[in-house]
Design an enzyme around this catalytic site. Sequence first.
Site, PDB file in Angstrom:
ATOM      1  N   LEU A  59       0.754  -1.147   0.095  1.00 22.75           N
ATOM      2  CA  LEU A  59      -0.067  -0.010  -0.093  1.00 22.75           C
ATOM      3  C   LEU A  59       0.758   1.154   0.032  1.00 22.75           C
ATOM      4  CD1 LEU A  59      -2.853  -0.986   2.528  1.00 22.75           C
ATOM      5  CD2 LEU A  59      -3.067  -0.868  -0.061  1.00 22.75           C
ATOM      6  N   HIS A 177      10.254 -13.980   1.514  1.00 27.69           N
ATOM      7  CA  HIS A 177      10.650 -13.822   0.463  1.00 27.69           C
ATOM      8  C   HIS A 177      11.689 -14.619   0.085  1.00 27.69           C
ATOM      9  CE1 HIS A 177      11.519 -10.835  -3.043  1.00 27.69           C
ATOM     10  NE2 HIS A 177      12.470 -11.210  -2.921  1.00 27.69           N
ATOM     11  N   ASP A 303       0.637  -9.631  -4.673  1.00 28.22           N
ATOM     12  CA  ASP A 303       1.902  -9.070  -4.633  1.00 28.22           C
ATOM     13  C   ASP A 303       1.771  -7.466  -5.613  1.00 28.22           C
ATOM     14  OD1 ASP A 303       4.579  -8.163  -4.337  1.00 28.22           O
ATOM     15  OD2 ASP A 303       5.384  -9.453  -5.650  1.00 28.22           O
TER      16      ASP A 303
HETATM   17 ZN   LIG Z   1       8.460 -10.378  -2.377  1.00 23.74          ZN
END
Ligand SMILES: [Zn+2]
Length: 428
Positions: A59, A177, A303
């Site tokens: 965001l 990640h 994403d």
């Molecule tokens: Zn990522």
Amino acid sequence: MSKILIRGAKVLGGEPQDVLIDGETIAEIGGGLPAEGAEVVEADGRVLLPGLVDLHTHLREPGREDSETVLTGTRAAASGGYTAVFAMANTFPVADTAGVVEQVYRLGREHGYCDVQPIGAVTVGLEGRKLAELGAMHESAAGVTVFSDDGKCVDDAVIMRRALEYVKAFGGVVAQHAQEPRLTEGAQMNEGVVSAELGLGGWPAVAEESIIARDVLLAEHVGSRVHICHLSTAGSVEIVRWAKSRGIDVTAEVTPHHLLLTEELVRSYNPVYKVNPPLRTERDVLALREALADGTIDIVATDHAPHPHEDKDCEWAAAAMGMVGLETALSVVQQTMVETGLLDWAGVADRMSRKPAEIGRAQGHGRPVSAGEPANLTLVDTAYRGEVDPAGFASRSRNTPYEGRELPGRVTHTWLRGRATLVDGKLA
Ligand SMILES: [Zn+2]
């Protein structure tokens, strides 16, 4: 409170039924429900789903309000059929304290388009050295349960182990990640035949797979819960499948763009296709679709990564990585999963609402469409066909890879606790 009668909706793609909303809840579902005192929405055979939940949204507020704000991002979410989004921690300042996560949480509540559940950083400043205040963020008004340094990998195995141990105490989860940093230095696209031809730095599949392999083993060792962000390779699918068969508490997500697009698009040198992890091969795309269908990959997460023009309208090497996705996600899933026969609409509800809510512990979201449940709902015109026009996006950014591409399906209505946030395709 007001009553709304949704007439003739295919609930989860089933036979048309009427759904009566009374105040914040679903009051009744059945045939020929009376319309007295209710505002009537003619669903006309459209598909009714539980409000979608996105476990992976950027965001950008605080700090990069030129690309997105909590307001514009949640308006984009409502347009895409979402009633809850999890906001990633890589803001400026980083969401690594109770103060920052509470600010983001409150902005979401104030704007009222979509519930915003902040994700807390795993390490202070996303620097990978010292654990952030995970307990304080969990205890805060934002009630953080998901922690991630997304954008960066928690590559230090000891830090990752400590984070997994810490969140175990309160049932939290670390969302990784998966990107081995040394193996991806200078990476610009998927490593393979195309990167060699184009002379662009390669991001090898093993950089993702080696971290996933390490982290599922750490989760097993610690007895904790790990979530893998944006899986992008066939090899990653095999590792997660193995880990699940062994009883390891791992969940995984795939993005819409990794279900549809391949590295061949990079030949255009159009930075709109530059993303992390990179677009992979056709073989990877097909493996990801199959894994989402058979439940190896638990959820679809967008994403959603908004960037302003100046960060994308430049040469490939200088461009930022990422794509917006909230307003096109369901259409891409319809094309790649429903129209291919891999998932039915009940399956879509499971992968885009129930399971993401469960992984993130989002209260009141991802619930069954049945009487007594919170009226978090989205109505989809699945017969619609049209070209994607970013000019109509609610997001502040326009970096979509689908501009001018025909995609099926259109969200016409979204309700958050019985209040319409989207009506006939227009934000309320
Ligand atoms: Zn990522």
